[in-house]
Design a protein around this motif. Structure first.
Motif, PDB file in Angstrom:
ATOM      1  N   PRO A  56      32.840  69.731 -18.547  1.00  0.00           N
ATOM      2  CA  PRO A  56      32.807  68.599 -17.616  1.00  0.00           C
ATOM      3  C   PRO A  56      33.676  67.476 -18.123  1.00  0.00           C
ATOM      4  CG  PRO A  56      30.496  68.744 -18.396  1.00  0.00           C
ATOM      5  CD  PRO A  56      31.203  69.944 -18.935  1.00  0.00           C
ATOM      6  N   ASN A  57      34.015  67.514 -19.449  1.00  0.00           N
ATOM      7  CA  ASN A  57      35.074  66.666 -19.943  1.00  0.00           C
ATOM      8  C   ASN A  57      36.309  66.951 -19.711  1.00  0.00           C
ATOM      9  OD1 ASN A  57      34.303  68.824 -21.725  1.00  0.00           O
ATOM     10  ND2 ASN A  57      35.723  67.894 -23.250  1.00  0.00           N
ATOM     11  N   LEU A  58      36.752  68.005 -19.202  1.00  0.00           N
ATOM     12  CA  LEU A  58      38.127  68.155 -18.917  1.00  0.00           C
ATOM     13  C   LEU A  58      38.521  67.955 -17.523  1.00  0.00           C
ATOM     14  CD1 LEU A  58      38.371  71.700 -20.840  1.00  0.00           C
ATOM     15  CD2 LEU A  58      38.993  69.515 -21.444  1.00  0.00           C
ATOM     16  N   ASN A  59      39.733  67.571 -17.220  1.00  0.00           N
ATOM     17  CA  ASN A  59      40.334  67.622 -15.847  1.00  0.00           C
ATOM     18  C   ASN A  59      41.405  68.658 -15.936  1.00  0.00           C
ATOM     19  OD1 ASN A  59      39.757  64.109 -16.503  1.00  0.00           O
ATOM     20  ND2 ASN A  59      38.721  65.428 -15.045  1.00  0.00           N
ATOM     21  N   LEU A  60      41.573  69.494 -15.015  1.00  0.00           N
ATOM     22  CA  LEU A  60      42.640  69.933 -14.649  1.00  0.00           C
ATOM     23  C   LEU A  60      43.674  69.632 -13.316  1.00  0.00           C
ATOM     24  CD1 LEU A  60      43.325  73.801 -15.211  1.00  0.00           C
ATOM     25  CD2 LEU A  60      43.565  72.885 -12.926  1.00  0.00           C
ATOM     26  N   TYR A  61      44.770  69.420 -13.481  1.00  0.00           N
ATOM     27  CA  TYR A  61      45.716  69.235 -12.300  1.00  0.00           C
ATOM     28  C   TYR A  61      46.700  70.253 -12.431  1.00  0.00           C
ATOM     29  CZ  TYR A  61      43.947  64.617 -12.406  1.00  0.00           C
ATOM     30  OH  TYR A  61      42.811  63.523 -12.626  1.00  0.00           O
ATOM     31  N   ALA A  62      47.130  70.758 -11.390  1.00  0.00           N
ATOM     32  CA  ALA A  62      48.019  72.091 -11.283  1.00  0.00           C
ATOM     33  C   ALA A  62      48.664  71.921  -9.638  1.00  0.00           C
ATOM     34  CB  ALA A  62      47.471  73.426 -11.336  1.00  0.00           C
ATOM     35  N   VAL A  63      50.059  72.111  -9.886  1.00  0.00           N
ATOM     36  CA  VAL A  63      50.815  72.290  -8.601  1.00  0.00           C
ATOM     37  C   VAL A  63      51.967  73.347  -8.715  1.00  0.00           C
ATOM     38  CG1 VAL A  63      52.431  70.328  -9.296  1.00  0.00           C
ATOM     39  CG2 VAL A  63      52.180  70.785  -6.875  1.00  0.00           C
ATOM     40  N   ASN A  64      52.088  73.884  -7.632  1.00  0.00           N
ATOM     41  CA  ASN A  64      53.560  74.891  -7.546  1.00  0.00           C
ATOM     42  C   ASN A  64      54.287  74.614  -6.795  1.00  0.00           C
ATOM     43  OD1 ASN A  64      52.476  75.182  -5.012  1.00  0.00           O
ATOM     44  ND2 ASN A  64      51.892  77.540  -5.233  1.00  0.00           N
ATOM     45  N   TYR A  65      55.441  75.284  -7.165  1.00  0.00           N
ATOM     46  CA  TYR A  65      56.732  74.849  -6.216  1.00  0.00           C
ATOM     47  C   TYR A  65      56.724  74.627  -4.862  1.00  0.00           C
ATOM     48  CZ  TYR A  65      61.838  75.454  -4.940  1.00  0.00           C
ATOM     49  OH  TYR A  65      63.012  75.345  -4.549  1.00  0.00           O
ATOM     50  N   ALA A  66      55.881  75.194  -4.105  1.00  0.00           N
ATOM     51  CA  ALA A  66      55.506  75.067  -2.695  1.00  0.00           C
ATOM     52  C   ALA A  66      54.446  74.012  -2.569  1.00  0.00           C
ATOM     53  CB  ALA A  66      54.671  76.346  -2.146  1.00  0.00           C
ATOM     54  N   GLY A  67      54.245  73.362  -3.585  1.00  0.00           N
ATOM     55  CA  GLY A  67      53.501  71.953  -3.329  1.00  0.00           C
ATOM     56  C   GLY A  67      51.893  72.159  -3.368  1.00  0.00           C
ATOM     57  N   ARG A  68      51.554  73.272  -3.657  1.00  0.00           N
ATOM     58  CA  ARG A  68      49.951  73.741  -3.375  1.00  0.00           C
ATOM     59  C   ARG A  68      49.448  73.123  -4.651  1.00  0.00           C
ATOM     60  NH1 ARG A  68      46.493  77.925  -5.591  1.00  0.00           N
ATOM     61  NH2 ARG A  68      44.501  77.691  -4.264  1.00  0.00           N
ATOM     62  N   ASP A  69      48.473  72.069  -4.627  1.00  0.00           N
ATOM     63  CA  ASP A  69      47.786  71.762  -5.737  1.00  0.00           C
ATOM     64  C   ASP A  69      46.482  72.082  -5.949  1.00  0.00           C
ATOM     65  OD1 ASP A  69      46.954  69.719  -3.588  1.00  0.00           O
ATOM     66  OD2 ASP A  69      46.909  68.186  -5.241  1.00  0.00           O
ATOM     67  N   LEU A  70      46.002  71.983  -7.142  1.00  0.00           N
ATOM     68  CA  LEU A  70      44.603  72.244  -7.352  1.00  0.00           C
ATOM     69  C   LEU A  70      44.042  71.285  -8.494  1.00  0.00           C
ATOM     70  CD1 LEU A  70      42.233  74.587  -7.616  1.00  0.00           C
ATOM     71  CD2 LEU A  70      43.633  75.557  -9.366  1.00  0.00           C
ATOM     72  N   ARG A  71      42.949  70.876  -8.136  1.00  0.00           N
ATOM     73  CA  ARG A  71      42.263  69.702  -9.093  1.00  0.00           C
ATOM     74  C   ARG A  71      41.067  70.233  -9.234  1.00  0.00           C
ATOM     75  NH1 ARG A  71      44.792  64.116  -7.014  1.00  0.00           N
ATOM     76  NH2 ARG A  71      46.881  65.015  -6.332  1.00  0.00           N
ATOM     77  N   VAL A  72      40.679  70.005 -10.781  1.00  0.00           N
ATOM     78  CA  VAL A  72      39.006  70.593 -11.171  1.00  0.00           C
ATOM     79  C   VAL A  72      38.811  69.400 -12.009  1.00  0.00           C
ATOM     80  CG1 VAL A  72      38.063  72.414 -12.431  1.00  0.00           C
ATOM     81  CG2 VAL A  72      39.906  73.103 -10.966  1.00  0.00           C
ATOM     82  N   GLY A  73      37.494  69.196 -11.659  1.00  0.00           N
ATOM     83  CA  GLY A  73      36.812  68.241 -12.654  1.00  0.00           C
ATOM     84  C   GLY A  73      37.318  66.862 -12.319  1.00  0.00           C
ATOM     85  N   VAL A  74      37.875  66.462 -11.107  1.00  0.00           N
ATOM     86  CA  VAL A  74      38.755  65.224 -10.894  1.00  0.00           C
ATOM     87  C   VAL A  74      38.128  64.641  -9.679  1.00  0.00           C
ATOM     88  CG1 VAL A  74      40.977  64.368 -10.454  1.00  0.00           C
ATOM     89  CG2 VAL A  74      40.798  66.299 -11.667  1.00  0.00           C
ATOM     90  N   GLU A  75      37.858  63.349  -9.900  1.00  0.00           N
ATOM     91  CA  GLU A  75      37.246  62.507  -8.893  1.00  0.00           C
ATOM     92  C   GLU A  75      38.372  61.823  -8.112  1.00  0.00           C
ATOM     93  OE1 GLU A  75      34.626  59.605 -10.390  1.00  0.00           O
ATOM     94  OE2 GLU A  75      33.467  61.158 -11.290  1.00  0.00           O
ATOM     95  N   GLU A  76      38.367  61.656  -6.899  1.00  0.00           N
ATOM     96  CA  GLU A  76      39.463  60.952  -6.227  1.00  0.00           C
ATOM     97  C   GLU A  76      40.018  59.501  -6.977  1.00  0.00           C
ATOM     98  OE1 GLU A  76      41.944  61.176  -3.195  1.00  0.00           O
ATOM     99  OE2 GLU A  76      40.082  62.353  -3.635  1.00  0.00           O
ATOM    100  N   GLY A  77      41.272  59.583  -6.925  1.00  0.00           N
ATOM    101  CA  GLY A  77      41.839  58.631  -7.536  1.00  0.00           C
ATOM    102  C   GLY A  77      42.439  59.087  -8.828  1.00  0.00           C
ATOM    103  N   GLY A  78      41.570  59.432  -9.950  1.00  0.00           N
ATOM    104  CA  GLY A  78      42.069  59.792 -10.926  1.00  0.00           C
ATOM    105  C   GLY A  78      43.073  59.231 -11.999  1.00  0.00           C
ATOM    106  N   VAL A  79      43.517  57.934 -11.937  1.00  0.00           N
ATOM    107  CA  VAL A  79      44.210  57.361 -12.952  1.00  0.00           C
ATOM    108  C   VAL A  79      43.433  57.219 -14.078  1.00  0.00           C
ATOM    109  CG1 VAL A  79      45.585  55.555 -13.357  1.00  0.00           C
ATOM    110  CG2 VAL A  79      45.813  56.549 -11.004  1.00  0.00           C
ATOM    111  N   THR A  80      44.039  57.558 -15.294  1.00  0.00           N
ATOM    112  CA  THR A  80      43.286  57.352 -16.566  1.00  0.00           C
ATOM    113  C   THR A  80      44.221  57.277 -17.589  1.00  0.00           C
ATOM    114  OG1 THR A  80      41.638  58.470 -17.801  1.00  0.00           O
ATOM    115  CG2 THR A  80      43.427  60.075 -16.896  1.00  0.00           C
ATOM    116  N   ALA A  81      43.714  56.311 -18.443  1.00  0.00           N
ATOM    117  CA  ALA A  81      44.357  56.123 -19.763  1.00  0.00           C
ATOM    118  C   ALA A  81      44.548  57.274 -20.715  1.00  0.00           C
ATOM    119  CB  ALA A  81      43.893  54.846 -20.351  1.00  0.00           C
ATOM    120  N   LEU A  82      45.803  57.580 -21.001  1.00  0.00           N
ATOM    121  CA  LEU A  82      45.864  58.587 -21.994  1.00  0.00           C
ATOM    122  C   LEU A  82      45.933  58.050 -23.535  1.00  0.00           C
ATOM    123  CD1 LEU A  82      48.504  60.993 -20.195  1.00  0.00           C
ATOM    124  CD2 LEU A  82      45.938  61.135 -20.499  1.00  0.00           C
ATOM    125  N   THR A  83      46.646  56.750 -23.674  1.00  0.00           N
ATOM    126  CA  THR A  83      46.631  56.156 -24.940  1.00  0.00           C
ATOM    127  C   THR A  83      46.358  54.693 -24.776  1.00  0.00           C
ATOM    128  OG1 THR A  83      48.982  55.413 -24.590  1.00  0.00           O
ATOM    129  CG2 THR A  83      48.422  57.737 -25.849  1.00  0.00           C
TER     130      THR A  83
END
Length: 135
Positions: A44-71
């Motif tokens: 549950p501490n991981l978020n996965l975002y994935a998108v392919n060339y056709a634009g199909r996206d996949l989001r796992v462990g992500v709430e709507e919005g999802g903007v987060t600080a990395l540093t």
């Protein structure tokens, strides 16, 4: 966190502490994306975002919005600084550019119809650009 004066990872001025989440971005085949997404559901501490060339996206462990600080950094007499963020909408814009590089840079290196050309084209057309964030 590390002192802001750290010779490799420090930034932002004296007397502060700097922090960074683990972030990894890469291209991955569709079958491996499915395996990885299943693995992420068990962490549950991981978020996965994935998108392919056709634009199909996949989001796992992500709430709507999802903007987060990395540093971010905490410094005396200053607000918390967040110089690097992850924004899913910006990730999709970057994905368009990343996939266009398969065409504009890599495909141009090979003769049309060659095995190498077809391999690069297949990677561009089927692989996902994946980002994983460890919160």
């Amino acid at each position: 966190g590390l002192p802001s004066s750290h010779p490799v990872f420090g930034w932002g001025g004296k007397g502060g502490r700097v922090y960074q989440k683990a972030y990894f971005e890469f291209f991955l085949s569709p079958d491996k994306v499915e395996i990885l997404s299943q693995m992420v559901t068990h962490h549950p501490n991981l978020n996965l975002y994935a998108v392919n060339y056709a634009g199909r996206d996949l989001r796992v462990g992500v709430e709507e919005g999802g903007v987060t600080a990395l540093t971010w950094g905490v410094f005396p007499n200053r607000e918390i600084l967040q110089p690097t963020i992850f924004d899913p909408d910006i990730f999709l814009v970057w994905a368009d550019e990343a996939f266009s590089l398969w065409s504009s840079m890599w495909l141009n290196l090979y003769d049309f119809g060659s095995e190498s050309y077809e391999l690069v084209e297949n990677i561009r057309d089927t692989y996902y650009l994946v980002a994983i964030i460890d919160n």
